[in-house]
Motif scaffolding. Structure first.
Motif, PDB file in Angstrom:
ATOM      1  N   GLU A 116       0.823  -1.206   0.000  1.00  0.00           N
ATOM      2  CA  GLU A 116       0.000   0.000   0.000  1.00  0.00           C
ATOM      3  C   GLU A 116       0.860   1.260   0.000  1.00  0.00           C
ATOM      4  O   GLU A 116       0.549   2.235  -0.691  1.00  0.00           O
ATOM      5  CB  GLU A 116      -0.944  -0.004   1.203  1.00  0.00           C
ATOM      6  CG  GLU A 116      -2.029  -1.048   1.093  1.00  0.00           C
ATOM      7  CD  GLU A 116      -2.861  -1.176   2.361  1.00  0.00           C
ATOM      8  OE1 GLU A 116      -2.655  -0.403   3.307  1.00  0.00           O
ATOM      9  OE2 GLU A 116      -3.726  -2.066   2.381  1.00  0.00           O
ATOM     10  N   SER A 117       1.959   1.236   0.742  1.00  0.00           N
ATOM     11  CA  SER A 117       2.860   2.380   0.780  1.00  0.00           C
ATOM     12  C   SER A 117       3.501   2.617  -0.588  1.00  0.00           C
ATOM     13  O   SER A 117       3.585   3.761  -1.048  1.00  0.00           O
ATOM     14  CB  SER A 117       3.940   2.147   1.834  1.00  0.00           C
ATOM     15  OG  SER A 117       4.917   3.145   1.764  1.00  0.00           O
ATOM     16  N   LEU A 118       3.933   1.556  -1.226  1.00  0.00           N
ATOM     17  CA  LEU A 118       4.567   1.687  -2.537  1.00  0.00           C
ATOM     18  C   LEU A 118       3.585   2.197  -3.587  1.00  0.00           C
ATOM     19  O   LEU A 118       3.936   3.049  -4.408  1.00  0.00           O
ATOM     20  CB  LEU A 118       5.154   0.346  -2.979  1.00  0.00           C
ATOM     21  CG  LEU A 118       6.426  -0.085  -2.270  1.00  0.00           C
ATOM     22  CD1 LEU A 118       6.736  -1.540  -2.590  1.00  0.00           C
ATOM     23  CD2 LEU A 118       7.583   0.808  -2.663  1.00  0.00           C
ATOM     24  N   THR A 119       2.358   1.689  -3.573  1.00  0.00           N
ATOM     25  CA  THR A 119       1.385   2.142  -4.562  1.00  0.00           C
ATOM     26  C   THR A 119       1.008   3.603  -4.331  1.00  0.00           C
ATOM     27  O   THR A 119       0.803   4.351  -5.293  1.00  0.00           O
ATOM     28  CB  THR A 119       0.129   1.259  -4.568  1.00  0.00           C
ATOM     29  OG1 THR A 119      -0.419   1.179  -3.253  1.00  0.00           O
ATOM     30  CG2 THR A 119       0.430  -0.132  -5.076  1.00  0.00           C
ATOM     31  N   THR A 120       0.925   4.014  -3.074  1.00  0.00           N
ATOM     32  CA  THR A 120       0.619   5.410  -2.780  1.00  0.00           C
ATOM     33  C   THR A 120       1.750   6.323  -3.255  1.00  0.00           C
ATOM     34  O   THR A 120       1.500   7.362  -3.874  1.00  0.00           O
ATOM     35  CB  THR A 120       0.387   5.608  -1.273  1.00  0.00           C
ATOM     36  OG1 THR A 120      -0.688   4.769  -0.854  1.00  0.00           O
ATOM     37  CG2 THR A 120       0.069   7.047  -0.947  1.00  0.00           C
ATOM     38  N   ARG A 121       2.976   5.923  -2.969  1.00  0.00           N
ATOM     39  CA  ARG A 121       4.120   6.714  -3.422  1.00  0.00           C
ATOM     40  C   ARG A 121       4.190   6.762  -4.945  1.00  0.00           C
ATOM     41  O   ARG A 121       4.524   7.798  -5.538  1.00  0.00           O
ATOM     42  CB  ARG A 121       5.410   6.152  -2.850  1.00  0.00           C
ATOM     43  CG  ARG A 121       5.560   6.415  -1.369  1.00  0.00           C
ATOM     44  CD  ARG A 121       6.771   5.757  -0.739  1.00  0.00           C
ATOM     45  NE  ARG A 121       7.990   5.961  -1.502  1.00  0.00           N
ATOM     46  CZ  ARG A 121       9.040   5.137  -1.452  1.00  0.00           C
ATOM     47  NH1 ARG A 121       9.018   4.084  -0.678  1.00  0.00           N
ATOM     48  NH2 ARG A 121      10.116   5.386  -2.162  1.00  0.00           N
ATOM     49  N   ALA A 122       3.868   5.646  -5.600  1.00  0.00           N
ATOM     50  CA  ALA A 122       3.876   5.600  -7.063  1.00  0.00           C
ATOM     51  C   ALA A 122       2.803   6.528  -7.633  1.00  0.00           C
ATOM     52  O   ALA A 122       3.045   7.252  -8.609  1.00  0.00           O
ATOM     53  CB  ALA A 122       3.648   4.172  -7.554  1.00  0.00           C
ATOM     54  N   PHE A 123       1.640   6.533  -7.025  1.00  0.00           N
ATOM     55  CA  PHE A 123       0.557   7.412  -7.461  1.00  0.00           C
ATOM     56  C   PHE A 123       0.974   8.875  -7.361  1.00  0.00           C
ATOM     57  O   PHE A 123       0.765   9.666  -8.286  1.00  0.00           O
ATOM     58  CB  PHE A 123      -0.692   7.149  -6.617  1.00  0.00           C
ATOM     59  CG  PHE A 123      -1.797   8.134  -6.853  1.00  0.00           C
ATOM     60  CD1 PHE A 123      -2.567   8.072  -8.000  1.00  0.00           C
ATOM     61  CD2 PHE A 123      -2.080   9.119  -5.918  1.00  0.00           C
ATOM     62  CE1 PHE A 123      -3.586   8.981  -8.222  1.00  0.00           C
ATOM     63  CE2 PHE A 123      -3.092  10.034  -6.129  1.00  0.00           C
ATOM     64  CZ  PHE A 123      -3.852   9.961  -7.281  1.00  0.00           C
ATOM     65  N   LYS A 124       1.596   9.238  -6.239  1.00  0.00           N
ATOM     66  CA  LYS A 124       2.034  10.623  -6.044  1.00  0.00           C
ATOM     67  C   LYS A 124       3.119  10.998  -7.049  1.00  0.00           C
ATOM     68  O   LYS A 124       3.143  12.116  -7.560  1.00  0.00           O
ATOM     69  CB  LYS A 124       2.517  10.830  -4.620  1.00  0.00           C
ATOM     70  CG  LYS A 124       1.391  10.822  -3.607  1.00  0.00           C
ATOM     71  CD  LYS A 124       1.895  11.014  -2.194  1.00  0.00           C
ATOM     72  CE  LYS A 124       0.738  10.964  -1.209  1.00  0.00           C
ATOM     73  NZ  LYS A 124       1.205  11.100   0.177  1.00  0.00           N
ATOM     74  N   ALA A 125       4.011  10.073  -7.342  1.00  0.00           N
ATOM     75  CA  ALA A 125       5.064  10.344  -8.321  1.00  0.00           C
ATOM     76  C   ALA A 125       4.465  10.546  -9.708  1.00  0.00           C
ATOM     77  O   ALA A 125       4.889  11.437 -10.457  1.00  0.00           O
ATOM     78  CB  ALA A 125       6.075   9.200  -8.342  1.00  0.00           C
ATOM     79  N   GLN A 126       3.476   9.746 -10.047  1.00  0.00           N
ATOM     80  CA  GLN A 126       2.824   9.886 -11.344  1.00  0.00           C
ATOM     81  C   GLN A 126       2.111  11.231 -11.452  1.00  0.00           C
ATOM     82  O   GLN A 126       2.184  11.900 -12.477  1.00  0.00           O
ATOM     83  CB  GLN A 126       1.829   8.747 -11.560  1.00  0.00           C
ATOM     84  CG  GLN A 126       1.162   8.767 -12.917  1.00  0.00           C
ATOM     85  CD  GLN A 126       0.124   7.695 -13.064  1.00  0.00           C
ATOM     86  OE1 GLN A 126      -0.483   7.287 -12.090  1.00  0.00           O
ATOM     87  NE2 GLN A 126      -0.082   7.230 -14.279  1.00  0.00           N
ATOM     88  N   ARG A 127       1.454  11.623 -10.388  1.00  0.00           N
ATOM     89  CA  ARG A 127       0.730  12.897 -10.388  1.00  0.00           C
ATOM     90  C   ARG A 127       1.690  14.091 -10.521  1.00  0.00           C
ATOM     91  O   ARG A 127       1.322  15.116 -11.066  1.00  0.00           O
ATOM     92  CB  ARG A 127      -0.086  13.048  -9.104  1.00  0.00           C
ATOM     93  CG  ARG A 127      -1.195  12.051  -8.945  1.00  0.00           C
ATOM     94  CD  ARG A 127      -2.350  12.340  -9.813  1.00  0.00           C
ATOM     95  NE  ARG A 127      -3.036  13.535  -9.301  1.00  0.00           N
ATOM     96  CZ  ARG A 127      -4.044  14.103  -9.897  1.00  0.00           C
ATOM     97  NH1 ARG A 127      -4.498  13.611 -11.013  1.00  0.00           N
ATOM     98  NH2 ARG A 127      -4.607  15.162  -9.381  1.00  0.00           N
ATOM     99  N   ASN A 128       2.913  13.921 -10.016  1.00  0.00           N
ATOM    100  CA  ASN A 128       3.910  14.985 -10.106  1.00  0.00           C
ATOM    101  C   ASN A 128       4.684  14.956 -11.421  1.00  0.00           C
ATOM    102  O   ASN A 128       5.553  15.793 -11.647  1.00  0.00           O
ATOM    103  CB  ASN A 128       4.883  14.908  -8.931  1.00  0.00           C
ATOM    104  CG  ASN A 128       4.233  15.298  -7.633  1.00  0.00           C
ATOM    105  OD1 ASN A 128       3.306  16.095  -7.613  1.00  0.00           O
ATOM    106  ND2 ASN A 128       4.715  14.729  -6.539  1.00  0.00           N
ATOM    107  N   GLY A 129       4.406  13.978 -12.269  1.00  0.00           N
ATOM    108  CA  GLY A 129       5.056  13.900 -13.571  1.00  0.00           C
ATOM    109  C   GLY A 129       6.374  13.152 -13.576  1.00  0.00           C
ATOM    110  O   GLY A 129       7.093  13.184 -14.565  1.00  0.00           O
TER     111      GLY A 129
END
Length: 58
Positions: free
Chosen positions: A18-31
Motif C-alpha cells: 500500500e505504501s509503494l502504490t501510494t508513493r507511485a501514485f504521487k510520483a505519477q501525479r507529479n510527472g
C-alpha cells in the motif's frame, strides 16, 4: 503451539504494498514517470510475494 504470537507476514507485506502504490501514485501525479515505474515494479514484486504466501497456506 504459540502460533498466535508469531507476526503475520502478510500484514507487513500488505502495508508495504500500500505504501509503494501510494508513493507511485504521487510520483505519477507529479510527472515523475521514472520513479512511478520503479515503485510500481517494486509493488508488483511485493504483491507476488503476498500471493505466493496465500497460495502456500491453502
Amino acid at each position: 503451539m504459540f502460533s498466535f504470537l508469531k507476526p503475520n507476514p502478510i500484514k507487513q507485506l500488505q502495508k508495504s504494498y500500500e505504501s509503494l502504490t501510494t508513493r507511485a501514485f504521487k510520483a505519477q501525479r507529479n510527472g515523475d514517470i521514472r520513479t512511478y515505474s520503479l515503485l510500481t515494479e517494486e509493488a508488483e514484486a511485493v504483491k507476488a510475494k503476498i500471493e505466493a504466501i496465500e497460495a502456500e497456506r491453502c
